[in-house]
Write a protein that holds these residues in place. Structure first.
Motif, PDB file in Angstrom:
ATOM      1  N   ALA A  88      20.264  37.366  38.270  1.00  0.00           N
ATOM      2  CA  ALA A  88      20.696  36.847  39.665  1.00  0.00           C
ATOM      3  C   ALA A  88      22.046  37.839  40.355  1.00  0.00           C
ATOM      4  CB  ALA A  88      21.718  34.949  39.158  1.00  0.00           C
ATOM      5  N   LEU A  89      22.611  38.266  40.081  1.00  0.00           N
ATOM      6  CA  LEU A  89      23.770  39.542  40.239  1.00  0.00           C
ATOM      7  C   LEU A  89      22.506  40.279  40.619  1.00  0.00           C
ATOM      8  CD1 LEU A  89      26.270  39.348  37.362  1.00  0.00           C
ATOM      9  CD2 LEU A  89      26.521  38.403  39.740  1.00  0.00           C
ATOM     10  N   THR A 112      21.019  43.415  32.554  1.00  0.00           N
ATOM     11  CA  THR A 112      20.158  43.105  33.295  1.00  0.00           C
ATOM     12  C   THR A 112      19.424  43.980  35.062  1.00  0.00           C
ATOM     13  OG1 THR A 112      20.643  41.260  34.122  1.00  0.00           O
ATOM     14  CG2 THR A 112      19.755  40.917  32.160  1.00  0.00           C
ATOM     15  N   TYR A 113      20.567  44.551  35.427  1.00  0.00           N
ATOM     16  CA  TYR A 113      20.609  45.124  36.469  1.00  0.00           C
ATOM     17  C   TYR A 113      19.478  46.487  36.401  1.00  0.00           C
ATOM     18  CZ  TYR A 113      21.810  47.287  41.436  1.00  0.00           C
ATOM     19  OH  TYR A 113      21.221  48.183  42.655  1.00  0.00           O
ATOM     20  N   PRO A 114      18.240  46.532  37.975  1.00  0.00           N
ATOM     21  CA  PRO A 114      17.534  47.856  36.568  1.00  0.00           C
ATOM     22  C   PRO A 114      18.173  48.970  37.627  1.00  0.00           C
ATOM     23  CG  PRO A 114      16.870  46.379  38.721  1.00  0.00           C
ATOM     24  CD  PRO A 114      18.111  45.513  38.527  1.00  0.00           C
ATOM     25  N   GLY A 115      18.190  50.157  36.147  1.00  0.00           N
ATOM     26  CA  GLY A 115      18.265  51.347  35.554  1.00  0.00           C
ATOM     27  C   GLY A 115      20.148  50.876  35.206  1.00  0.00           C
ATOM     28  N   GLY A 116      20.426  49.920  34.213  1.00  0.00           N
ATOM     29  CA  GLY A 116      20.967  49.764  33.369  1.00  0.00           C
ATOM     30  C   GLY A 116      22.672  49.756  34.089  1.00  0.00           C
ATOM     31  N   VAL A 117      23.371  49.506  33.658  1.00  0.00           N
ATOM     32  CA  VAL A 117      25.071  49.701  33.779  1.00  0.00           C
ATOM     33  C   VAL A 117      25.652  50.375  35.111  1.00  0.00           C
ATOM     34  CG1 VAL A 117      26.922  49.985  32.339  1.00  0.00           C
ATOM     35  CG2 VAL A 117      25.694  48.289  31.665  1.00  0.00           C
ATOM     36  N   ALA A 118      24.903  52.034  34.332  1.00  0.00           N
ATOM     37  CA  ALA A 118      25.434  52.638  34.970  1.00  0.00           C
ATOM     38  C   ALA A 118      25.285  52.920  36.945  1.00  0.00           C
ATOM     39  CB  ALA A 118      24.855  54.507  34.911  1.00  0.00           C
ATOM     40  N   ASN A 173      26.317  44.530  52.414  1.00  0.00           N
ATOM     41  CA  ASN A 173      24.878  44.013  51.565  1.00  0.00           C
ATOM     42  C   ASN A 173      23.847  42.577  52.844  1.00  0.00           C
ATOM     43  OD1 ASN A 173      23.120  42.677  49.487  1.00  0.00           O
ATOM     44  ND2 ASN A 173      24.836  43.453  47.903  1.00  0.00           N
ATOM     45  N   PRO A 174      22.142  42.951  52.138  1.00  0.00           N
ATOM     46  CA  PRO A 174      21.984  42.119  53.274  1.00  0.00           C
ATOM     47  C   PRO A 174      22.116  40.414  52.539  1.00  0.00           C
ATOM     48  CG  PRO A 174      20.972  44.417  52.454  1.00  0.00           C
ATOM     49  CD  PRO A 174      21.932  43.663  52.025  1.00  0.00           C
ATOM     50  N   ALA A 175      22.737  40.602  51.274  1.00  0.00           N
ATOM     51  CA  ALA A 175      22.636  38.939  50.599  1.00  0.00           C
ATOM     52  C   ALA A 175      23.734  38.336  51.751  1.00  0.00           C
ATOM     53  CB  ALA A 175      23.024  39.364  49.330  1.00  0.00           C
ATOM     54  N   ASP A 176      24.498  38.878  52.206  1.00  0.00           N
ATOM     55  CA  ASP A 176      25.371  38.295  53.171  1.00  0.00           C
ATOM     56  C   ASP A 176      25.479  38.491  53.984  1.00  0.00           C
ATOM     57  OD1 ASP A 176      27.749  38.334  50.306  1.00  0.00           O
ATOM     58  OD2 ASP A 176      27.820  41.071  51.734  1.00  0.00           O
ATOM     59  N   LEU A 177      24.254  38.528  54.425  1.00  0.00           N
ATOM     60  CA  LEU A 177      23.943  38.379  56.113  1.00  0.00           C
ATOM     61  C   LEU A 177      23.582  36.893  56.727  1.00  0.00           C
ATOM     62  CD1 LEU A 177      22.128  41.803  56.774  1.00  0.00           C
ATOM     63  CD2 LEU A 177      24.791  41.246  57.285  1.00  0.00           C
ATOM     64  N   GLY A 208      18.829  24.311  49.120  1.00  0.00           N
ATOM     65  CA  GLY A 208      17.818  25.686  49.187  1.00  0.00           C
ATOM     66  C   GLY A 208      18.707  26.951  48.970  1.00  0.00           C
ATOM     67  N   ARG A 209      19.429  26.175  50.125  1.00  0.00           N
ATOM     68  CA  ARG A 209      20.529  27.212  50.937  1.00  0.00           C
ATOM     69  C   ARG A 209      21.287  27.951  49.713  1.00  0.00           C
ATOM     70  NH1 ARG A 209      23.776  24.542  55.720  1.00  0.00           N
ATOM     71  NH2 ARG A 209      23.087  23.250  54.446  1.00  0.00           N
ATOM     72  N   LEU A 210      21.638  29.653  49.843  1.00  0.00           N
ATOM     73  CA  LEU A 210      21.930  29.858  49.203  1.00  0.00           C
ATOM     74  C   LEU A 210      23.946  30.970  49.776  1.00  0.00           C
ATOM     75  CD1 LEU A 210      19.660  31.789  47.004  1.00  0.00           C
ATOM     76  CD2 LEU A 210      20.647  30.044  46.214  1.00  0.00           C
TER      77      LEU A 210
END
Length: 256
Positions: A88-89, A112-118, A173-177, A208-210
């Protein structure tokens, strides 16, 4: 003979200067690391030496950026970095955080982030740490909260931290818009009782709103800046009620 004496005197003077310089340098306190980092290992991940170096460098640089803007920032902060398994992050750059006290913070990095920790460090750590350090300057921390409770307060304080990070980084960040109906969201929040469910309004609403509170707060803070002419540094000193008013809203603080 006369010339030889001059040469000997020059050597003696140079030697004395070197001794004095070395003594003076030794008397100066060694520069300290402003961020003391503790790395937690668990079943999800053990941070490598390389990953720890990347994290330390990012935390130190971010602390310096905040200190340059807010001299009241704690000179020394302790950060516990924890690996988590939390897809979810992804929308947040793979990183989240928490300000426990003015000088104690927690950072969680999803393996689990794409590309890993780095990749998470590169994409999400700076914005998260800017956000959380702003909370420490503002006084919006878990163990030393200067503002009390209520979604109306949380909305403003989270909005301030979000906008501060955007101002430093020069991007959002688009998630904050917010959505087009964000003004309706603001009025909903203002009508909430003081004991309204924090998780529902700040993270995941039953409909359902985030991140209703976070996204509304960003919009309210931006609107207050536009209408007042104050920048984010100046607005940080203002109360939640004052910021709501600057944005054109009235908040009945006595609602239960």
């Amino acid at each position: 003979m006369k010339n030889g004496n001059k040469m000997n005197s020059s050597f003696a003077g140079a030697a004395m200067l070197a001794v004095l310089t070395a003594t003076s340098a030794a008397a100066q306190p060694a520069p300290t690391d402003p961020v003391t980092t503790s790395f937690t290992e668990n079943e999800h991940h053990t941070f490598s030496a390389e990953e720890q170096g990347l994290i330390d460098a990012m935390l130190d640089g971010t602390h310096a950026a905040v200190a340059a803007r807010f001299p009241s920032l704690a000179d020394d902060v302790s950060v516990t970095v924890v690996p988590v398994h939390r897809p979810a992050l992804d929308a947040l750059g793979g990183v989240t955080g928490r300000a426990d006290r003015p000088n104690e913070l927690l950072v969680e990095i999803s393996v689990t982030y794409p590309g890993g920790v780095a990749a998470a460090v590169a994409d999400g750590l700076e914005a998260t740490f800017l956000h959380e350090l702003h909370h420490t300057v503002r006084g919006w921390t878990m163990q030393a909260n200067h503002y009390g409770h209520g979604i109306q307060i949380a909305t403003i304080n989270e909005g301030l931290a979000t906008v501060f990070a955007e101002e430093v980084l020069g991007e959002a960040n688009p998630a904050d818009l917010p959505p087009a109906e964000v003004e309706d969201w603001a009025n909903e929040i203002l009508a909430l009782p003081r004991r309204a469910n924090y998780g529902e309004w700040m993270f995941s609403h039953p409909d359902g709103r985030l991140a209703v509170g976070y996204r509304t707060g960003r919009w309210v803070v931006r609107r207050a800046m536009e209408r007042s002419g104050l920048d984010i540094i100046e607005l940080t000193d203002r109360s939640p009620a004052a910021i709501w008013a600057m944005a054109g809203f009235e908040w009945d603080r006595n609602m239960e």
